[in-house]
Motif scaffolding. Structure first.
Motif, PDB file in Angstrom:
ATOM      1  N   ALA A  35      62.077  66.945   8.426  1.00 62.53           N
ATOM      2  CA  ALA A  35      62.100  67.052   9.894  1.00 62.53           C
ATOM      3  C   ALA A  35      62.223  65.671  10.528  1.00 62.53           C
ATOM      4  N   ILE A  36      61.540  64.679   9.961  1.00 63.83           N
ATOM      5  CA  ILE A  36      61.634  63.311  10.469  1.00 63.83           C
ATOM      6  C   ILE A  36      63.045  62.775  10.279  1.00 63.83           C
ATOM      7  N   ILE A  37      63.622  63.045   9.124  1.00 63.13           N
ATOM      8  CA  ILE A  37      65.002  62.612   8.857  1.00 63.13           C
ATOM      9  C   ILE A  37      65.957  63.313   9.826  1.00 63.13           C
ATOM     10  N   ALA A  38      65.740  64.601  10.049  1.00 59.85           N
ATOM     11  CA  ALA A  38      66.583  65.337  10.998  1.00 59.85           C
ATOM     12  C   ALA A  38      66.470  64.735  12.395  1.00 59.85           C
ATOM     13  N   ALA A  39      65.260  64.383  12.804  1.00 56.95           N
ATOM     14  CA  ALA A  39      65.070  63.774  14.128  1.00 56.95           C
ATOM     15  C   ALA A  39      65.832  62.455  14.221  1.00 56.95           C
ATOM     16  N   PHE A  40      65.790  61.669  13.158  1.00 63.45           N
ATOM     17  CA  PHE A  40      66.529  60.409  13.150  1.00 63.45           C
ATOM     18  C   PHE A  40      68.026  60.665  13.337  1.00 63.45           C
ATOM     19  N   PHE A  41      68.575  61.592  12.553  1.00 69.67           N
ATOM     20  CA  PHE A  41      70.009  61.889  12.668  1.00 69.67           C
ATOM     21  C   PHE A  41      70.353  62.445  14.044  1.00 69.67           C
ATOM     22  N   PHE A  42      69.510  63.353  14.556  1.00 70.52           N
ATOM     23  CA  PHE A  42      69.768  63.910  15.880  1.00 70.52           C
ATOM     24  C   PHE A  42      69.697  62.828  16.962  1.00 70.52           C
ATOM     25  N   LEU A  54      61.622  67.090  18.719  1.00 69.32           N
ATOM     26  CA  LEU A  54      60.368  66.436  19.115  1.00 69.32           C
ATOM     27  C   LEU A  54      59.394  67.409  19.762  1.00 69.32           C
ATOM     28  N   ASN A  55      59.912  68.453  20.368  1.00 71.84           N
ATOM     29  CA  ASN A  55      59.075  69.431  21.056  1.00 71.84           C
ATOM     30  C   ASN A  55      58.956  70.754  20.312  1.00 71.84           C
ATOM     31  N   ASN A  56      59.449  70.797  19.072  1.00 72.52           N
ATOM     32  CA  ASN A  56      59.360  72.000  18.254  1.00 72.52           C
ATOM     33  C   ASN A  56      57.905  72.275  17.889  1.00 72.52           C
ATOM     34  N   VAL A  63      56.561  64.725  13.868  1.00 72.86           N
ATOM     35  CA  VAL A  63      57.721  63.875  14.126  1.00 72.86           C
ATOM     36  C   VAL A  63      57.399  62.865  15.233  1.00 72.86           C
ATOM     37  N   ARG A  64      56.738  63.313  16.293  1.00 74.34           N
ATOM     38  CA  ARG A  64      56.350  62.397  17.380  1.00 74.34           C
ATOM     39  C   ARG A  64      55.390  61.329  16.867  1.00 74.34           C
ATOM     40  N   ASP A  65      54.391  61.737  16.075  1.00 72.43           N
ATOM     41  CA  ASP A  65      53.457  60.760  15.501  1.00 72.43           C
ATOM     42  C   ASP A  65      54.206  59.680  14.733  1.00 72.43           C
ATOM     43  N   TRP A  66      55.175  60.096  13.930  1.00 78.40           N
ATOM     44  CA  TRP A  66      55.926  59.132  13.134  1.00 78.40           C
ATOM     45  C   TRP A  66      56.801  58.247  14.015  1.00 78.40           C
ATOM     46  N   GLU A  67      57.529  58.852  14.939  1.00 82.09           N
ATOM     47  CA  GLU A  67      58.439  58.075  15.783  1.00 82.09           C
ATOM     48  C   GLU A  67      57.702  57.106  16.707  1.00 82.09           C
ATOM     49  N   LEU A  68      56.578  57.533  17.249  1.00 78.84           N
ATOM     50  CA  LEU A  68      55.870  56.688  18.203  1.00 78.84           C
ATOM     51  C   LEU A  68      55.005  55.618  17.540  1.00 78.84           C
TER      52      LEU A  68
END
Length: 129
Positions: A35-42, A54-56, A63-68
């Motif tokens: 999911a984190i990889i998908a967020a990066f690609f998206f 991010l809002n799923n 994903v938000r925890d990782w990105e932020l």
């Protein structure tokens, strides 16, 4: 040039998301890393899809925890490491006599991934998680 790459990023995002969804049903497949990889690609290909992941309700918080903050919550760490240990033990047990490369290789990869997960911070913005 960047405009032509957007569809590639989106396709890669959907592939990673598909693997994350498989992980929901198969405990041996990790869902959050995909999911984190998908967020990066998206994020590279589609702001709308990036916002959606991010809002799923299933993947969004991790994903938000990782990105932020580049953190993994303690419960998610424990679950991830436990599943990797169980998966590595199963692979070793199943293949140790017939395919030694697989029986040794997969547990080594899971050990490295477990070390990575274990060494990430568990706190987000000053809160214990």
């Amino acid at each position: 040039m960047a405009r032509r790459k957007k569809p590639i990023w989106i396709v890669l995002g959907w592939i990673a998301l598909a693997l994350a969804i498989v992980g929901v049903f198969l405990p041996l497949v990790p869902q959050v890393p995909f999911a984190i990889i998908a967020a990066f690609f998206f994020s590279k290909g589609s702001p709308r899809l990036h916002h959606w992941i991010l809002n799923n309700k299933n993947f969004g918080a991790a994903v938000r925890d990782w990105e932020l903050d580049h953190v993994i919550r303690k419960r998610l760490k424990a679950t991830s490491i436990a599943m990797m240990v169980a998966s590595a033990a199963f692979v070793f047990w199943k293949y140790h006599g017939e395919n030694s490369e697989l029986a040794i290789g997969i547990p080594i990869v899971f050990a490295m991934a477990s070390i990575f997960v274990a060494t990430r911070r568990s706190r987000t913005r000053g809160l214990m998680t």
